[in-house]
Design a protein around this motif. Sequence first.
Motif, short mmCIF file in Angstrom:
data_model
loop_
_atom_site.label_atom_id
_atom_site.label_comp_id
_atom_site.label_asym_id
_atom_site.label_seq_id
_atom_site.Cartn_x
_atom_site.Cartn_y
_atom_site.Cartn_z
N ARG A 126 23.56 -44.83 110.26
CA ARG A 126 24.45 -45.95 109.70
C ARG A 126 24.56 -47.27 109.99
N ARG A 131 24.54 -53.83 105.39
CA ARG A 131 25.75 -53.85 104.93
C ARG A 131 25.59 -53.71 103.40
N ARG A 133 26.06 -50.70 99.82
CA ARG A 133 26.53 -49.55 99.48
C ARG A 133 26.10 -48.29 100.28
N ARG A 135 25.41 -48.11 103.50
CA ARG A 135 26.21 -48.36 104.89
C ARG A 135 27.68 -47.93 104.43
N LEU A 136 28.34 -48.41 103.44
CA LEU A 136 29.44 -47.85 102.97
C LEU A 136 29.69 -46.42 102.73
N SER A 139 29.55 -44.87 106.22
CA SER A 139 30.79 -45.00 106.77
C SER A 139 32.01 -43.91 106.43
N LEU A 140 31.92 -43.88 105.02
CA LEU A 140 32.99 -42.96 104.51
C LEU A 140 32.70 -41.53 105.00
#
Length: 206
Positions: A126, A131, A133, A135-136, A139-140
């Motif tokens: 991660r 930065r 989609r 990594r998002l 992160s979620l």
Amino acid sequence: MTSLDGLDADALTLTGADLRACGLGGLRRPEGLSLRECVFAAPPGGLGLRLGWPPVRWWSRRRVIADEHLWRGWAAQSADEPAAGPDGERAPDPARLAVLYEGLRPGVDDARVAADFAFGAMEMRRLGSPRGRMRLLLSLYWLACGYGLRAGRALGWLALVTAVVAGAACWAAGARPPGKPAVQRARVAVVRPVASFSHPAHGLGG
């Protein structure tokens, strides 16, 4: 033990080794290394504050390799614990750390440490992702359930969502205006005269 850099770990077994300060960044074929009753480093315990996101973080007591310890810049946790890595040593990047965790995980005899290494691999993946989609999504995934390895976090979110939904339902029920009383229509009684069918008798009298 301070470093295994450059070592070919194919069919190598370490038993009871202190790896809290052992650099593994240059280890070759980490999937061939078997680790039995070894000691690993750990994140600093308690609450952590930083300028990035999230600004406040609570570090769990998971096992980490010394290279992640060095990459994050964590200090030694106690006076008898050496700092991670010798002076001047450069820590591997997160992509290399993710590969190390994935390779070392099958050879660990402790199931809890193996789960910590799986968490570490996902965490490095991660943090090493650009930065965007991917990594998002990671992160979620980390925030929701700790990459599927932190059941308590998922239960906490479920309890929070349930409490919010219950509170919203109670608020909506209390804010709803009282129902208007039903309008009763007045009933008007109609009285109709009763027709008389009696007729005066004819021919009576004088």
